[in-house]
Design a protein around this motif. Structure first.
Motif, PDB file in Angstrom:
ATOM      1  N   ILE A 195       6.222  -2.218 -20.673  1.00 32.58           N
ATOM      2  CA  ILE A 195       6.445  -2.947 -20.938  1.00 32.58           C
ATOM      3  C   ILE A 195       5.465  -3.989 -20.339  1.00 32.58           C
ATOM      4  O   ILE A 195       5.833  -4.020 -18.829  1.00 32.58           O
ATOM      5  CB  ILE A 195       7.692  -3.283 -21.358  1.00 32.58           C
ATOM      6  CG1 ILE A 195       8.344  -4.742 -21.517  1.00 32.58           C
ATOM      7  CG2 ILE A 195       8.590  -3.366 -20.137  1.00 32.58           C
ATOM      8  CD1 ILE A 195       8.839  -5.461 -22.144  1.00 32.58           C
ATOM      9  N   ASN A 196       4.684  -5.144 -19.901  1.00 31.37           N
ATOM     10  CA  ASN A 196       4.939  -6.304 -18.855  1.00 31.37           C
ATOM     11  C   ASN A 196       5.775  -7.729 -19.011  1.00 31.37           C
ATOM     12  O   ASN A 196       5.962  -7.710 -20.070  1.00 31.37           O
ATOM     13  CB  ASN A 196       3.359  -6.649 -19.171  1.00 31.37           C
ATOM     14  CG  ASN A 196       2.326  -5.884 -19.575  1.00 31.37           C
ATOM     15  OD1 ASN A 196       1.971  -5.366 -18.569  1.00 31.37           O
ATOM     16  ND2 ASN A 196       1.442  -5.783 -21.080  1.00 31.37           N
ATOM     17  N   VAL A 197       6.873  -7.157 -17.957  1.00 34.08           N
ATOM     18  CA  VAL A 197       7.363  -8.580 -17.512  1.00 34.08           C
ATOM     19  C   VAL A 197       6.992  -9.504 -16.672  1.00 34.08           C
ATOM     20  O   VAL A 197       6.677  -9.057 -15.921  1.00 34.08           O
ATOM     21  CB  VAL A 197       8.488  -7.929 -16.901  1.00 34.08           C
ATOM     22  CG1 VAL A 197       9.826  -9.329 -16.872  1.00 34.08           C
ATOM     23  CG2 VAL A 197       9.874  -7.025 -17.930  1.00 34.08           C
ATOM     24  N   VAL A 198       6.804 -11.004 -17.831  1.00 37.40           N
ATOM     25  CA  VAL A 198       6.274 -12.256 -17.017  1.00 37.40           C
ATOM     26  C   VAL A 198       7.709 -12.212 -16.009  1.00 37.40           C
ATOM     27  O   VAL A 198       8.227 -13.156 -16.324  1.00 37.40           O
ATOM     28  CB  VAL A 198       5.871 -12.893 -17.883  1.00 37.40           C
ATOM     29  CG1 VAL A 198       5.135 -14.266 -17.391  1.00 37.40           C
ATOM     30  CG2 VAL A 198       4.932 -12.140 -19.406  1.00 37.40           C
ATOM     31  N   ARG A 199       7.100 -12.486 -14.796  1.00 43.39           N
ATOM     32  CA  ARG A 199       7.589 -13.348 -13.963  1.00 43.39           C
ATOM     33  C   ARG A 199       7.267 -14.535 -13.150  1.00 43.39           C
ATOM     34  O   ARG A 199       6.374 -14.328 -12.814  1.00 43.39           O
ATOM     35  CB  ARG A 199       8.387 -12.252 -12.580  1.00 43.39           C
ATOM     36  CG  ARG A 199       9.000 -10.649 -13.449  1.00 43.39           C
ATOM     37  CD  ARG A 199       9.269  -9.851 -12.016  1.00 43.39           C
ATOM     38  NE  ARG A 199       9.681  -8.395 -12.156  1.00 43.39           N
ATOM     39  CZ  ARG A 199      10.657  -8.488 -13.512  1.00 43.39           C
ATOM     40  NH1 ARG A 199      11.588  -9.108 -13.438  1.00 43.39           N
ATOM     41  NH2 ARG A 199      10.831  -7.030 -13.626  1.00 43.39           N
ATOM     42  N   HIS A 200       8.445 -15.310 -13.544  1.00 42.05           N
ATOM     43  CA  HIS A 200       7.810 -16.375 -12.925  1.00 42.05           C
ATOM     44  C   HIS A 200       9.340 -17.022 -12.940  1.00 42.05           C
ATOM     45  O   HIS A 200       9.833 -17.115 -13.606  1.00 42.05           O
ATOM     46  CB  HIS A 200       7.176 -17.313 -13.287  1.00 42.05           C
ATOM     47  CG  HIS A 200       6.946 -18.287 -12.741  1.00 42.05           C
ATOM     48  ND1 HIS A 200       7.454 -19.605 -12.986  1.00 42.05           N
ATOM     49  CD2 HIS A 200       5.376 -18.926 -12.639  1.00 42.05           C
ATOM     50  CE1 HIS A 200       6.428 -21.000 -12.236  1.00 42.05           C
ATOM     51  NE2 HIS A 200       5.624 -20.666 -12.224  1.00 42.05           N
ATOM     52  N   PRO A 201       9.379 -17.755 -11.898  1.00 45.30           N
ATOM     53  CA  PRO A 201      11.598 -18.700 -11.742  1.00 45.30           C
ATOM     54  C   PRO A 201      11.565 -19.503 -12.459  1.00 45.30           C
ATOM     55  O   PRO A 201      12.702 -19.908 -12.804  1.00 45.30           O
ATOM     56  CB  PRO A 201      10.829 -19.597  -9.775  1.00 45.30           C
ATOM     57  CG  PRO A 201       9.240 -18.440  -9.537  1.00 45.30           C
ATOM     58  CD  PRO A 201       8.940 -18.331 -10.845  1.00 45.30           C
ATOM     59  N   MET A 232       4.145 -10.746 -27.920  1.00 50.14           N
ATOM     60  CA  MET A 232       4.711 -11.451 -27.020  1.00 50.14           C
ATOM     61  C   MET A 232       6.093 -11.969 -27.786  1.00 50.14           C
ATOM     62  O   MET A 232       6.250 -12.063 -27.813  1.00 50.14           O
ATOM     63  CB  MET A 232       4.136 -12.984 -26.662  1.00 50.14           C
ATOM     64  CG  MET A 232       4.726 -14.181 -25.432  1.00 50.14           C
ATOM     65  SD  MET A 232       2.982 -15.025 -25.449  1.00 50.14           S
ATOM     66  CE  MET A 232       4.057 -16.142 -25.083  1.00 50.14           C
ATOM     67  N   CYS A 233       7.135 -11.693 -26.856  1.00 52.62           N
ATOM     68  CA  CYS A 233       8.202 -11.872 -27.279  1.00 52.62           C
ATOM     69  C   CYS A 233       8.885 -12.358 -25.702  1.00 52.62           C
ATOM     70  O   CYS A 233       8.562 -12.366 -24.315  1.00 52.62           O
ATOM     71  CB  CYS A 233       9.410 -10.707 -27.514  1.00 52.62           C
ATOM     72  SG  CYS A 233       9.869  -9.347 -25.947  1.00 52.62           S
ATOM     73  N   LEU A 234      10.356 -12.854 -26.211  1.00 48.11           N
ATOM     74  CA  LEU A 234      11.175 -13.425 -24.479  1.00 48.11           C
ATOM     75  C   LEU A 234      12.162 -12.142 -24.078  1.00 48.11           C
ATOM     76  O   LEU A 234      11.913 -11.518 -22.791  1.00 48.11           O
ATOM     77  CB  LEU A 234      12.158 -14.611 -25.253  1.00 48.11           C
ATOM     78  CG  LEU A 234      12.499 -16.099 -24.629  1.00 48.11           C
ATOM     79  CD1 LEU A 234      10.664 -16.215 -24.703  1.00 48.11           C
ATOM     80  CD2 LEU A 234      12.840 -16.936 -25.066  1.00 48.11           C
ATOM     81  N   VAL A 235      12.750 -11.986 -25.401  1.00 50.81           N
ATOM     82  CA  VAL A 235      13.452 -11.276 -24.526  1.00 50.81           C
ATOM     83  C   VAL A 235      13.555  -9.834 -25.382  1.00 50.81           C
ATOM     84  O   VAL A 235      13.419  -9.664 -27.195  1.00 50.81           O
ATOM     85  CB  VAL A 235      15.013 -11.608 -25.122  1.00 50.81           C
ATOM     86  CG1 VAL A 235      16.128 -10.279 -24.116  1.00 50.81           C
ATOM     87  CG2 VAL A 235      15.335 -13.169 -24.558  1.00 50.81           C
ATOM     88  N   ALA A 236      13.090  -8.300 -24.700  1.00 54.45           N
ATOM     89  CA  ALA A 236      13.350  -7.043 -24.716  1.00 54.45           C
ATOM     90  C   ALA A 236      14.444  -6.034 -24.369  1.00 54.45           C
ATOM     91  O   ALA A 236      14.883  -6.386 -23.746  1.00 54.45           O
ATOM     92  CB  ALA A 236      11.391  -6.521 -24.520  1.00 54.45           C
ATOM     93  N   ALA A 266       9.887 -11.933 -21.122  1.00 54.95           N
ATOM     94  CA  ALA A 266      10.378 -12.380 -20.438  1.00 54.95           C
ATOM     95  C   ALA A 266      11.499 -12.044 -19.645  1.00 54.95           C
ATOM     96  O   ALA A 266      11.854 -12.190 -18.501  1.00 54.95           O
ATOM     97  CB  ALA A 266      10.831 -14.346 -20.723  1.00 54.95           C
ATOM     98  N   ALA A 267      12.230 -10.951 -20.523  1.00 55.57           N
ATOM     99  CA  ALA A 267      12.961 -10.221 -19.678  1.00 55.57           C
ATOM    100  C   ALA A 267      13.177  -8.878 -20.374  1.00 55.57           C
ATOM    101  O   ALA A 267      13.135  -8.988 -21.774  1.00 55.57           O
ATOM    102  CB  ALA A 267      13.935 -10.897 -19.784  1.00 55.57           C
ATOM    103  N   LEU A 268      13.313  -8.329 -19.998  1.00 58.61           N
ATOM    104  CA  LEU A 268      13.596  -6.336 -20.693  1.00 58.61           C
ATOM    105  C   LEU A 268      15.617  -6.521 -20.415  1.00 58.61           C
ATOM    106  O   LEU A 268      15.557  -6.081 -19.475  1.00 58.61           O
ATOM    107  CB  LEU A 268      13.421  -5.330 -19.896  1.00 58.61           C
ATOM    108  CG  LEU A 268      14.079  -3.933 -20.008  1.00 58.61           C
ATOM    109  CD1 LEU A 268      12.709  -3.810 -22.139  1.00 58.61           C
ATOM    110  CD2 LEU A 268      12.539  -2.435 -19.286  1.00 58.61           C
ATOM    111  N   ASP A 269      15.890  -6.170 -21.215  1.00 59.81           N
ATOM    112  CA  ASP A 269      17.743  -6.655 -21.226  1.00 59.81           C
ATOM    113  C   ASP A 269      18.299  -5.052 -21.530  1.00 59.81           C
ATOM    114  O   ASP A 269      17.531  -3.920 -21.062  1.00 59.81           O
ATOM    115  CB  ASP A 269      18.298  -7.466 -22.638  1.00 59.81           C
ATOM    116  CG  ASP A 269      18.399  -8.684 -22.320  1.00 59.81           C
ATOM    117  OD1 ASP A 269      17.698  -9.075 -21.153  1.00 59.81           O
ATOM    118  OD2 ASP A 269      19.098  -9.541 -23.007  1.00 59.81           O
ATOM    119  N   GLU A 270      19.366  -5.303 -21.546  1.00 56.62           N
ATOM    120  CA  GLU A 270      19.944  -3.723 -21.410  1.00 56.62           C
ATOM    121  C   GLU A 270      20.126  -3.327 -22.826  1.00 56.62           C
ATOM    122  O   GLU A 270      19.646  -1.748 -22.240  1.00 56.62           O
ATOM    123  CB  GLU A 270      21.708  -4.063 -20.753  1.00 56.62           C
ATOM    124  CG  GLU A 270      22.038  -3.835 -19.901  1.00 56.62           C
ATOM    125  CD  GLU A 270      23.222  -3.769 -19.773  1.00 56.62           C
ATOM    126  OE1 GLU A 270      23.333  -5.314 -19.653  1.00 56.62           O
ATOM    127  OE2 GLU A 270      25.015  -3.533 -20.489  1.00 56.62           O
TER     128      GLU A 270
END
Ligand code: PRP
Ligand code: URA
Length: 208
Positions: free
Chosen positions: A3-9, A157-161, A181-185
Motif C-alpha cells: 500500500i502507498n500511504v500518501v503522507r502530507h501534513p 485511490m481511497c482515504l482510509v484503508a 491517506a491512512a492505513l487504519d487499525e
C-alpha cells in the motif's frame, strides 16, 4: 501487504477533521474533495511525458507534455462520487465512469447495481476512487468489472484503508497499486473501519 500511504501534513489535518463525528455534511464533502485533489497529485506522479515543441513569445523550446494513455476516473457509488471533483481539478480532460455497489448489511458482500464506463475505457489508465477500503469486496468487484472491459492499467485511490481490505485487494488484483491517506487499525464486527470515519456515503450525502 502492499500500500502507498500518501503522507502530507495537509492531508493528515484534513483527514482528522473528517474523522471527527461533529464535522457536518458540507464540511465533510469539501474536505473529501480537497484531500482527493492532494492525493491525485501523488497518484499521477508517474504519468509519462513526451517532448513537445513550443513557440514561446521569445523562441522555440522543447517542452514536456503528458503522453501515454489518457485517464479515466471511476468512482464506486455512492461515496466515491465525493472524490471525483478533486481528481478532475488536476486532470480535467479525464473521462468518468460509474460503478454502483452497496454492501449487504448482513453478509458485508458487495451487490452491484450499476456499471457505465467510457467507450474507450481499455485505452485509458483508470483511477478507481472510493473513500473506504474495508473488507475490500467492493473495490475488488469494481476492478473485476473494469478488467473484463479489457483495461490493463488501473490504480485504486481511497482515504482510509483497513489491513483486511488491503490484503483482499492485493490478493485479488496484485497488479493494482493502492493509494490511501491512512492505513487504519482493523475492522469491527460489522466490517466498519476502526478508528475510521463512520459511513462515508451517509456522511457525504446526509442520509444517516
Ligand atoms: C462503502 C464504501 C465502499 C464500501 C467499502 O459503501 O464507500 O464502497 O462501503 O466496504 P468494503 O471494502 O467492505 O466493500 P457502501 O456499501 O456503504 O455504499 P454507499 O457508498 O452507497 O453508502
Ligand atoms: N464503508 C464505510 O462507509 N465505512 C466503513 O468504515 C466501512 C465501509
Amino acid at each position: 501487504m502492499k500500500i502507498n500511504v500518501v503522507r502530507h501534513p495537509l492531508i493528515e489535518h484534513k483527514l482528522s477533521m473528517m474523522r471527527d463525528k461533529d464535522t457536518n455534511c458540507k464540511d465533510f464533502r469539501q474536505l473529501l474533495k480537497e484531500i482527493s485533489l492532494l492525493m491525485a497529485y501523488e497518484v499521477t506522479r508517474d504519468l509519462p511525458l513526451e517532448d513537445t515543441i513550443i513557440e514561446t513569445p521569445m523562441t522555440t523550446f522543447t517542452g514536456k507534455m503528458l503522453g501515454g494513455r489518457s485517464i479515466g476516473v471511476v468512482p464506486i457509488l455512492r461515496a466515491g462520487l465525493g472524490m471525483v471533483d478533486g481528481v478532475m481539478e488536476l486532470v480535467p480532460s479525464a473521462k468518468i465512469g460509474h460503478i454502483g455497489c452497496y454492501r449487504d448489511p448482513d453478509t458485508h458482500q458487495p451487490v452491484e447495481y450499476y456499471c457505465k464506463l467510457p467507450i474507450d475505457v481499455d485505452q485509458r489508465q483508470i483511477i478507481v476512487v472510493d473513500p473506504m477500503l474495508a473488507t475490500g469486496g467492493s473495490a475488488a468487484m469494481a476492478i473485476d468489472f473494469i478488467k473484463k472491459r479489457g483495461v490493463t492499467d488501473i490504480k485504486f485511490m481511497c482515504l482510509v484503508a483497513a489491513p483486511e481490505g488491503v490484503m483482499t485487494l492485493n490478493n485479488a488484483h496484485p497488479d493494482v497499486p493502492i493509494f490511501a491517506a491512512a492505513l487504519d487499525e482493523r475492522l469491527n464486527e460489522q466490517a466498519y473501519i476502526i478508528p475510521g470515519l463512520g459511513d462515508a456515503g451517509d456522511r457525504l450525502f446526509g442520509t444517516k
